[in-house]
Scaffold this motif. Structure first.
Motif, short mmCIF file in Angstrom:
data_model
loop_
_atom_site.label_atom_id
_atom_site.label_comp_id
_atom_site.label_asym_id
_atom_site.label_seq_id
_atom_site.Cartn_x
_atom_site.Cartn_y
_atom_site.Cartn_z
N GLN A 136 0.82 -1.09 0.09
CA GLN A 136 0.01 -0.15 -0.06
C GLN A 136 0.87 0.99 -0.09
OE1 GLN A 136 -1.82 -1.18 3.81
NE2 GLN A 136 -3.72 -1.02 3.02
N ARG A 163 -8.23 -3.99 -0.06
CA ARG A 163 -7.78 -3.19 1.16
C ARG A 163 -7.08 -4.12 2.13
NH1 ARG A 163 -12.32 -1.44 -0.45
NH2 ARG A 163 -12.23 0.55 -1.45
N GLU A 164 -7.14 -5.48 1.85
CA GLU A 164 -6.47 -6.34 2.54
C GLU A 164 -5.34 -6.98 1.78
OE1 GLU A 164 -7.13 -6.71 5.93
OE2 GLU A 164 -8.94 -5.44 5.71
N ARG A 165 -4.33 -7.32 2.42
CA ARG A 165 -3.09 -8.04 1.66
C ARG A 165 -3.84 -9.41 0.89
NH1 ARG A 165 2.18 -7.37 1.05
NH2 ARG A 165 2.12 -5.83 2.69
N ALA A 166 -4.50 -9.95 1.61
CA ALA A 166 -5.14 -11.32 1.11
C ALA A 166 -6.02 -11.24 0.09
CB ALA A 166 -5.53 -12.25 2.28
N ASP A 167 -6.63 -9.95 -0.31
CA ASP A 167 -7.69 -9.98 -1.17
C ASP A 167 -7.24 -10.30 -2.40
OD1 ASP A 167 -9.41 -8.92 0.71
OD2 ASP A 167 -9.29 -6.93 0.40
N ARG A 189 -5.65 0.82 -1.51
CA ARG A 189 -5.70 -0.55 -2.13
C ARG A 189 -4.11 -1.02 -2.40
NH1 ARG A 189 -10.86 -1.05 -5.01
NH2 ARG A 189 -9.84 -2.91 -6.02
N PHE A 190 -4.16 -2.34 -1.91
CA PHE A 190 -2.77 -3.02 -2.26
C PHE A 190 -2.35 -3.11 -3.90
CE2 PHE A 190 -3.26 -4.38 2.01
CZ PHE A 190 -1.85 -4.55 2.39
#
Ligand code: SIN
Ligand code: FE2
Length: 217
Positions: A136, A163-167, A189-190
């Motif tokens: 991010q 918004r989460e690394r795992a998304d 957003r990552f």
């Protein structure tokens, strides 16, 4: 939206592809400005040449980098931060060239963010195999301002996550002249860049240059 084998964009310049409620790709937006951008970049590189920074974990980044603007993004064993001085030269970073600033302001406005005035421009240079892992942009003082990211040279696959690394991350091909803008609800957003394939570009050869303009301070 996908390119052909030679890395030339098939998208119509001026086409706007949504990546989120407040994020988009502006296809070919930098088009006419490219010669001025490259000329200005040469002048930035004289006092602030390419270098490979070290991550806090001790790895050498595969993309070479430099900066222009009142603030520059730096990474070393002590962490990530913005600094007013180039650690290589001990001098202030060179100014953001007017051509960079104008393009950033116009692209931000085209994406719905009026009045963008960047104070930091990170410049990334990728050769085949270089990549940027999912991250991010969050070293800036506040997240009110958008990020404007300009692609030049070889094509790349941009990873556009959540918004989460795992998304799950979407794979978005980016071509010479494309500009990506993200802000507002999409500001954190990552994102990242997959290892570059050797697809020489007519103007820039085996390199991809990315200008990332931000309001950091
Ligand atoms: C970045 O996230 O700093 C660069 C992204 C890119 O090279 O397209
Ligand atoms: Fe980034």
């Amino acid at each position: 939206m996908t390119g052909d084998l030679f890395g030339e964009p098939l998208a119509t310049p001026g086409q706007r592809e949504a990546l989120g409620a407040q994020a988009c790709v502006l296809r070919g937006f930098a088009g006419a400005d490219v010669p001025a951008l490259l000329q200005a970049l040469e002048r930035v590189l004289q006092p602030a040449p390419w270098r490979h920074m070290t991550t806090p974990g001790g790895f050498t980044m595969s993309a070479a980098q430099t900066n222009c603007g009142p603030l520059g993004w730096v990474s070393d064993r002590r962490g990530y931060r913005y600094a007013a001085w180039d650690p290589l030269s001990g001098q202030p970073w060179p100014a953001i060239p007017p051509a960079f600033e104008r393009l950033a302001r116009d692209a931000a406005a085209a994406a719905g963010f009026q009045g963008f005035e960047p104070d930091a421009c990170l410049v990334n240079r990728y050769v085949p195999g270089a990549r940027l892992s999912l991250h991010q942009d969050k070293d800036e003082t506040d997240y009110e301002h958008p990020i404007v990211s300009v692609s030049l040279g070889m094509p790349a696959v941009f990873l556009w996550g959540g918004r989460e690394r795992a998304d799950k991350a979407a794979r978005v091909p980016l071509f010479h002249g494309d500009v990506v803008v993200w802000g507002g609800v999409d500001r954190l957003r990552f994102h990242g860049v997959l290892p570059l394939k050797p697809v020489p570009h007519p103007l820039l050869g085996e390199q991809r240059i990315n200008l990332t303009l931000r309001r950091a301070g």
